[in-house]
Design a protein around this motif. Structure first.
Motif, mmCIF file in Angstrom:
data_model
loop_
_atom_site.group_PDB
_atom_site.id
_atom_site.type_symbol
_atom_site.label_atom_id
_atom_site.label_comp_id
_atom_site.label_asym_id
_atom_site.label_seq_id
_atom_site.Cartn_x
_atom_site.Cartn_y
_atom_site.Cartn_z
ATOM 1 N N ILE A 156 0.825 -1.217 0.000
ATOM 2 C CA ILE A 156 0.000 0.000 0.000
ATOM 3 C C ILE A 156 0.863 1.273 0.000
ATOM 4 O O ILE A 156 0.536 2.223 -0.718
ATOM 5 C CB ILE A 156 -1.011 -0.039 1.171
ATOM 6 C CG1 ILE A 156 -2.071 -1.097 0.881
ATOM 7 C CG2 ILE A 156 -1.688 1.289 1.362
ATOM 8 C CD1 ILE A 156 -3.102 -1.223 1.942
ATOM 9 N N ARG A 159 -4.664 6.765 7.865
ATOM 10 C CA ARG A 159 -5.602 5.761 8.408
ATOM 11 C C ARG A 159 -6.739 6.438 9.170
ATOM 12 O O ARG A 159 -7.098 6.037 10.276
ATOM 13 C CB ARG A 159 -4.876 4.776 9.323
ATOM 14 C CG ARG A 159 -3.847 3.958 8.600
ATOM 15 C CD ARG A 159 -2.984 3.194 9.546
ATOM 16 N NE ARG A 159 -1.879 2.595 8.809
ATOM 17 C CZ ARG A 159 -1.941 1.407 8.270
ATOM 18 N NH1 ARG A 159 -3.029 0.699 8.378
ATOM 19 N NH2 ARG A 159 -0.920 0.924 7.601
ATOM 20 N N GLU A 194 -5.401 -10.700 4.488
ATOM 21 C CA GLU A 194 -4.756 -9.388 4.567
ATOM 22 C C GLU A 194 -4.009 -9.068 3.284
ATOM 23 O O GLU A 194 -4.074 -7.949 2.773
ATOM 24 C CB GLU A 194 -3.792 -9.366 5.756
ATOM 25 C CG GLU A 194 -4.496 -9.317 7.089
ATOM 26 C CD GLU A 194 -3.500 -9.288 8.228
ATOM 27 O OE1 GLU A 194 -2.288 -9.321 7.955
ATOM 28 O OE2 GLU A 194 -3.950 -9.243 9.380
ATOM 29 N N SER A 243 -6.518 -8.174 0.650
ATOM 30 C CA SER A 243 -7.083 -6.829 0.808
ATOM 31 C C SER A 243 -6.057 -5.766 0.442
ATOM 32 O O SER A 243 -6.401 -4.743 -0.154
ATOM 33 C CB SER A 243 -7.559 -6.641 2.237
ATOM 34 O OG SER A 243 -6.450 -6.703 3.106
ATOM 35 N N GLU A 244 -4.774 -6.020 0.774
ATOM 36 C CA GLU A 244 -3.739 -5.057 0.387
ATOM 37 C C GLU A 244 -3.648 -4.942 -1.124
ATOM 38 O O GLU A 244 -3.539 -3.833 -1.670
ATOM 39 C CB GLU A 244 -2.388 -5.488 0.952
ATOM 40 C CG GLU A 244 -2.146 -5.055 2.366
ATOM 41 C CD GLU A 244 -0.669 -4.965 2.649
ATOM 42 O OE1 GLU A 244 0.119 -5.128 1.720
ATOM 43 O OE2 GLU A 244 -0.314 -4.727 3.810
ATOM 44 N N SER A 269 -4.417 -1.553 -3.184
ATOM 45 C CA SER A 269 -3.360 -0.999 -4.028
ATOM 46 C C SER A 269 -3.806 -0.896 -5.477
ATOM 47 O O SER A 269 -3.532 0.110 -6.147
ATOM 48 C CB SER A 269 -2.111 -1.878 -3.936
ATOM 49 O OG SER A 269 -1.735 -2.039 -2.609
ATOM 50 N N PHE A 282 -10.343 0.269 2.420
ATOM 51 C CA PHE A 282 -9.261 0.333 3.398
ATOM 52 C C PHE A 282 -9.786 0.575 4.800
ATOM 53 O O PHE A 282 -9.377 -0.094 5.758
ATOM 54 C CB PHE A 282 -8.286 1.436 2.984
ATOM 55 C CG PHE A 282 -7.103 1.535 3.871
ATOM 56 C CD1 PHE A 282 -6.083 0.606 3.791
ATOM 57 C CD2 PHE A 282 -7.005 2.559 4.797
ATOM 58 C CE1 PHE A 282 -4.994 0.686 4.619
ATOM 59 C CE2 PHE A 282 -5.909 2.642 5.622
ATOM 60 C CZ PHE A 282 -4.901 1.711 5.532
ATOM 61 N N GLU A 301 -9.686 -2.004 8.031
ATOM 62 C CA GLU A 301 -8.928 -1.634 9.211
ATOM 63 C C GLU A 301 -9.595 -2.131 10.485
ATOM 64 O O GLU A 301 -9.003 -2.067 11.547
ATOM 65 C CB GLU A 301 -8.791 -0.109 9.289
ATOM 66 C CG GLU A 301 -7.669 0.447 8.458
ATOM 67 C CD GLU A 301 -6.314 0.101 9.028
ATOM 68 O OE1 GLU A 301 -5.982 0.586 10.117
ATOM 69 O OE2 GLU A 301 -5.602 -0.670 8.378
#
Lengths: 89, 129
Positions: free
Chosen positions: A2, A56, B3, B6-7, B11, B59, B63
């Motif tokens: 990311i 975030r 994870e 999802s990244e 991206s 995102f 989280e």
């Protein structure tokens, strides 16, 4: 992964904001400048979304919505003003 | 595994959004006349910002904050208002006679008997005198 995508995204949005600024400064006619201002506000929303991912945080939603609404109202009133010199008929 | 997935998703959404934002502004800068320039920010940039909003939504949801759909509001608002502002700008350009031809005529006054060559932008070409 990311952070790399965020770096590329920040760079792309920065370059596109500079290109819109170039059109805002140089634009040969008034409508080009209005279009460049509209593009700048949309790019500002994109930048705020990227900052929201980077930090975030979910707090940039209100600012983005405000910029979207003010950008739309500004574009509409500027183009109405460019046509007839009167915003409200 | 989830994870990593999802990244990759976030991206990819960021990259697609950045690409379309860049393409829209490139069209605004590089295209020939106003009616061609109007295409870039109204379509490509709107799609790019929608993709970036979706990336931010995914995102924040991954989280652990839960699915918060209020970012969809911005996307809906942009998708509703971009055609309206583009229509008003095109109407303003036609009223101001922002031309595409050498004499500054608007596209509606092109008749079919003329040649189909696209005339150049009158601003970028130096005057003949």
């Amino acid at each position: 992964m990311i952070p790399i995508a965020l770096t590329i995204g920040f760079s792309a949005v920065m370059v596109s904001m500079f290109m819109a600024l170039f059109r805002l400064i140089r634009g040969p006619r008034l409508v080009d400048r209005i279009l460049a201002l509209d593009t700048l506000s949309i790019n500002a929303i994109a930048l705020l979304m990227l900052v929201g991912i980077y930090l975030r945080s979910d707090m940039f939603f209100e600012a983005a919505l405000l910029i979207a609404m003010l950008g739309f109202v500004g574009t509409v009133s500027l183009s109405k003003h460019a046509v007839g010199r009167s915003v409200i008929e | 595994m989830i994870e990593l997935l999802s990244e990759v998703l976030v991206s990819a959404l960021i990259l697609v959004g950045a690409f379309f934002t860049l393409v829209g502004s490139l069209g605004l800068t590089r295209l020939r006349d106003f009616f061609a320039r109007l295409h870039g920010p109204t379509k490509a940039t709107t799609l790019g910002v929608g993709s970036l909003l979706l990336a931010s939504l995914v995102f924040i949801a991954l989280e652990g904050d839960g699915l918060r759909l209020h970012k969809v509001l911005i996307a809906i608002f942009l998708f509703l208002t971009a055609p309206v502002s583009a229509h008003l700008l095109a109407k303003a350009a036609i009223c101001l006679k922002v031309g595409t031809g050498p004499a500054g005529e608007v596209p509606e006054t092109f008749d079919a008997t003329q040649s189909l060559e696209i005339p150049r932008d009158p601003v970028s070409t130096p005057p003949a005198t």
